[in-house]
Write an enzyme that holds these catalytic residues in place. Structure first.
Site, PDB file in Angstrom:
ATOM      1  N   ARG A 175       0.819  -1.039  -0.105  1.00 56.40           N
ATOM      2  CA  ARG A 175      -0.028  -0.014  -0.137  1.00 56.40           C
ATOM      3  C   ARG A 175       0.730   1.229  -0.012  1.00 56.40           C
ATOM      4  NH1 ARG A 175      -2.327  -3.650  -1.049  1.00 56.40           N
ATOM      5  NH2 ARG A 175      -4.116  -4.424  -0.055  1.00 56.40           N
ATOM      6  N   SER A 225     -11.053   0.564   3.309  1.00 56.96           N
ATOM      7  CA  SER A 225     -10.336   0.299   4.679  1.00 56.96           C
ATOM      8  C   SER A 225      -9.673   1.548   5.135  1.00 56.96           C
ATOM      9  CB  SER A 225      -9.503  -0.890   4.627  1.00 56.96           C
ATOM     10  OG  SER A 225     -10.046  -2.099   4.381  1.00 56.96           O
ATOM     11  N   GLU A 302      -4.585   4.170   6.159  1.00 58.01           N
ATOM     12  CA  GLU A 302      -4.462   3.953   4.790  1.00 58.01           C
ATOM     13  C   GLU A 302      -5.123   5.207   3.944  1.00 58.01           C
ATOM     14  OE1 GLU A 302      -5.162  -0.214   3.569  1.00 58.01           O
ATOM     15  OE2 GLU A 302      -6.087   0.571   1.931  1.00 58.01           O
TER      16      GLU A 302
HETATM   17  C1  LIG Z   1     -15.521   0.367  -1.264  1.00 54.89           C
HETATM   18  C2  LIG Z   1     -14.121   0.513  -1.504  1.00 54.89           C
HETATM   19  C3  LIG Z   1     -13.354  -0.746  -1.475  1.00 54.89           C
HETATM   20  C4  LIG Z   1     -11.928  -0.597  -1.581  1.00 54.89           C
HETATM   21  N1  LIG Z   1     -11.230  -1.472  -1.825  1.00 54.89           N
HETATM   22  C5  LIG Z   1      -9.777  -1.554  -1.834  1.00 54.89           C
HETATM   23  C6  LIG Z   1      -8.950  -2.936  -2.034  1.00 54.89           C
HETATM   24  O1  LIG Z   1      -9.732  -4.172  -2.102  1.00 54.89           O
HETATM   25  N2  LIG Z   1      -7.728  -2.780  -2.206  1.00 54.89           N
HETATM   26  C7  LIG Z   1      -7.187  -1.507  -2.102  1.00 54.89           C
HETATM   27  O2  LIG Z   1      -5.931  -1.401  -2.312  1.00 54.89           O
HETATM   28  N3  LIG Z   1      -7.815  -0.225  -1.911  1.00 54.89           N
HETATM   29  C8  LIG Z   1      -9.280  -0.491  -1.921  1.00 54.89           C
HETATM   30  N4  LIG Z   1      -9.891   0.805  -1.813  1.00 54.89           N
HETATM   31  C9  LIG Z   1      -9.321   2.081  -1.693  1.00 54.89           C
HETATM   32  C10 LIG Z   1      -9.248   2.673  -2.981  1.00 54.89           C
HETATM   33  O3  LIG Z   1     -10.265   2.457  -3.980  1.00 54.89           O
HETATM   34  C11 LIG Z   1      -7.844   2.464  -3.661  1.00 54.89           C
HETATM   35  O4  LIG Z   1      -6.865   2.970  -2.841  1.00 54.89           O
HETATM   36  C12 LIG Z   1      -7.723   3.229  -4.993  1.00 54.89           C
HETATM   37  O5  LIG Z   1      -6.561   2.678  -5.611  1.00 54.89           O
HETATM   38  C13 LIG Z   1      -7.504   4.572  -5.001  1.00 54.89           C
HETATM   39  O6  LIG Z   1      -7.569   5.261  -6.096  1.00 54.89           O
HETATM   40  P1  LIG Z   1      -8.048   6.757  -6.520  1.00 54.89           P
HETATM   41  O7  LIG Z   1      -8.006   6.913  -7.837  1.00 54.89           O
HETATM   42  O8  LIG Z   1      -9.674   6.715  -6.064  1.00 54.89           O
HETATM   43  O9  LIG Z   1      -7.229   7.706  -5.473  1.00 54.89           O
HETATM   44  P2  LIG Z   1      -7.458   8.945  -4.757  1.00 54.89           P
HETATM   45  O10 LIG Z   1      -8.409   8.567  -3.688  1.00 54.89           O
HETATM   46  O11 LIG Z   1      -8.078   9.972  -5.728  1.00 54.89           O
HETATM   47  O12 LIG Z   1      -6.079   9.296  -4.106  1.00 54.89           O
HETATM   48  C14 LIG Z   1      -5.581   8.648  -3.193  1.00 54.89           C
HETATM   49  C15 LIG Z   1      -4.214   8.824  -2.996  1.00 54.89           C
HETATM   50  O13 LIG Z   1      -3.300   8.518  -4.188  1.00 54.89           O
HETATM   51  C16 LIG Z   1      -2.935   9.773  -4.785  1.00 54.89           C
HETATM   52  N5  LIG Z   1      -2.979   9.940  -6.229  1.00 54.89           N
HETATM   53  C17 LIG Z   1      -4.066   9.581  -6.853  1.00 54.89           C
HETATM   54  N6  LIG Z   1      -3.812   9.803  -8.086  1.00 54.89           N
HETATM   55  C18 LIG Z   1      -2.543   9.808  -8.449  1.00 54.89           C
HETATM   56  C19 LIG Z   1      -1.596  10.110  -9.429  1.00 54.89           C
HETATM   57  N7  LIG Z   1      -2.097   9.882 -10.839  1.00 54.89           N
HETATM   58  N8  LIG Z   1      -0.158  10.140  -9.268  1.00 54.89           N
HETATM   59  C20 LIG Z   1       0.056  10.376  -7.853  1.00 54.89           C
HETATM   60  N9  LIG Z   1      -0.770  10.065  -6.995  1.00 54.89           N
HETATM   61  C21 LIG Z   1      -1.988   9.961  -7.033  1.00 54.89           C
HETATM   62  C22 LIG Z   1      -3.463  10.933  -4.192  1.00 54.89           C
HETATM   63  O14 LIG Z   1      -2.761  11.958  -4.007  1.00 54.89           O
HETATM   64  C23 LIG Z   1      -3.786  10.315  -2.799  1.00 54.89           C
HETATM   65  O15 LIG Z   1      -2.737  10.330  -2.089  1.00 54.89           O
HETATM   66  C24 LIG Z   1     -11.411   0.785  -1.633  1.00 54.89           C
HETATM   67  C25 LIG Z   1     -12.090   1.786  -1.671  1.00 54.89           C
HETATM   68  C26 LIG Z   1     -13.700   1.867  -1.426  1.00 54.89           C
HETATM   69  C27 LIG Z   1     -14.365   2.961  -1.381  1.00 54.89           C
END
Ligand SMILES: Cc1cc2nc3c(=O)[nH]c(=O)nc-3n(C[C@H](O)[C@H](O)[C@H](O)COP(=O)(O)OP(=O)(O)OC[C@H]3O[C@@H](n4cnc5c(N)ncnc54)[C@H](O)[C@@H]3O)c2cc1C
Length: 313
Positions: A175, A225, A302
């Site tokens: 992560r 989470s 996280e």
């Molecule tokens: C219902 C639910 C279930 C989930 N299940 C999982 C799971 O099974 N496994 C898991 O790992 N996660 C899970 N997550 C968490 C989340 O979906 C992941 O962490 C996802 O990869 C985040 O992507 P995002 O584009 O939404 O990032 P954001 O929420 O937009 O950003 C998260 C972080 O990443 C950074 N970021 C975003 N885009 C970039 C980029 N292009 N370059 C650099 N940094 C960037 C942001 O600055 C921030 O620090 C879950 C979330 C929810 C709501």
């Protein structure tokens, strides 16, 4: 000159028109919490991202990369800075190699790769958010992480240079990545995805999607989470789920204002309607304190806390 003007002045007219001021972050995050961002800049390609980044450096403003907003807590006060919203979603498949923009939905990538006969990403079915967010945090589940498949990444460094780097430099770990530690922004990635058994992968996808529907909040806003799973006691062993410990301290009954622990998963905070960032932080602190008191373990978040950005001057 006001800082907003210093930022906008640095942009060519076509990019200035894309900038949106005062967008509520609750509209861009899955937890549906957060006040207005000073400016939100949607970037469809690396050059647009670079120009927005350069203007932020010039204005002396903090910049935050946002993908699907599925792993962040935004502040009620909003964000005084630049939210760089990665929106490019190109995807090209050649053989087992996929070149993809940061803004494509991760699950869309999974569906597309299966459609192209590549089975390897089925494990990630249903993870919300974008490819960029997934790579930055090395998203994973069911025994795999997205970093395993990355061959190259195009990143925008903290200094504003666009660079192509390999997986070693990305520094994938549980992560997290060196990429994110260094404040680099992921713009594009090249993934190599094994073909494998397609029928088995389709079945695996259906299973994971059903599992998520059964165990994760569907109608209630959440950010996944809240806390990271624990380091294994012995290297190589499985991590202990933070949710297990939280369950044992009765977290599922905890609530602060409209922020509550999800009834089916003790490590997920849901927004019951009008939760504010203060409610969420108080609830997370209570969850953490209960586990510390009972088990002597400090849970690490996280979910990324955006904070309020630059201080008001
Ligand atoms: C219902 C639910 C279930 C989930 N299940 C999982 C799971 O099974 N496994 C898991 O790992 N996660 C899970 N997550 C968490 C989340 O979906 C992941 O962490 C996802 O990869 C985040 O992507 P995002 O584009 O939404 O990032 P954001 O929420 O937009 O950003 C998260 C972080 O990443 C950074 N970021 C975003 N885009 C970039 C980029 N292009 N370059 C650099 N940094 C960037 C942001 O600055 C921030 O620090 C879950 C979330 C929810 C709501």
């Amino acid at each position: 000159m006001p800082i907003e003007d210093r930022f906008l002045d640095r942009l060519p007219a076509a990019l200035r028109d894309r900038v949106r001021c005062g967008v509520p972050l609750r509209d861009l995050t899955t937890l549906r919490v957060g006040g207005p961002a000073a400016v939100v800049c949607p970037a469809d390609n690396p050059e647009q991202a670079r120009r927005f980044h350069e203007a932020a450096l010039h204005a002396g403003w903090p910049l935050f990369a946002l993908g699907g907003g599925s792993n962040v807590l935004a502040d009620d006060a909003g964000y005084r800075g630049v939210v760089l919203h990665l929106t490019g979603c190109d995807c090209t498949v050649r053989g087992d190699t996929i070149t993809v923009s940061a803004g494509l939905g991760l699950d869309d990538l999974v569906a597309r790769s299966l459609g192209e006969g590549l089975a390897g990403l089925a494990f990630a079915s249903g993870i919300p958010g974008t490819v960029g967010g997934a790579l930055a945090g090395n998203a994973g589940c069911y025994g795999h992480e997205i970093g395993e498949f990355v061959r190259e990444a195009v990143v925008l460094t903290r200094d504003g240079d666009v660079r192509r780097i390999g997986p070693r430099e990305c520094g994938f770990r549980y992560r997290g990545t060196a990429l994110r530690d260094e404040g680099a922004i992921l713009l594009e990635a090249v993934l190599q995805v094994p073909a494998g058994d397609l029928a088995a992968a389709a079945a695996e996808r259906a299973l994971h999607l059903a599992d998520r529907l059964a165990k994760h909040p569907v109608t209630e806003p959440s950010a996944g989470s809240w806390f990271r799973n624990l380091e294994p006691a012995v290297p190589g062993e499985r991590r202990r789920a933070a949710g297990e410990l939280l369950d044992q301290v009765g977290a599922k009954a905890m609530r602060e204002g409209d922020a509550a622990v999800f009834a089916k998963h003790a490590n997920i905070i849901v927004n019951l309607g009008r939760a504010g960032s203060g409610d969420v932080r108080r609830l997370a602190a209570r969850m953490q304190a209960a586990v510390r008191e009972r088990f002597g373990v400090d849970l690490a978040p996280e979910v990324r806390d955006l904070g309020p950005g630059a201080p008001l001057t």
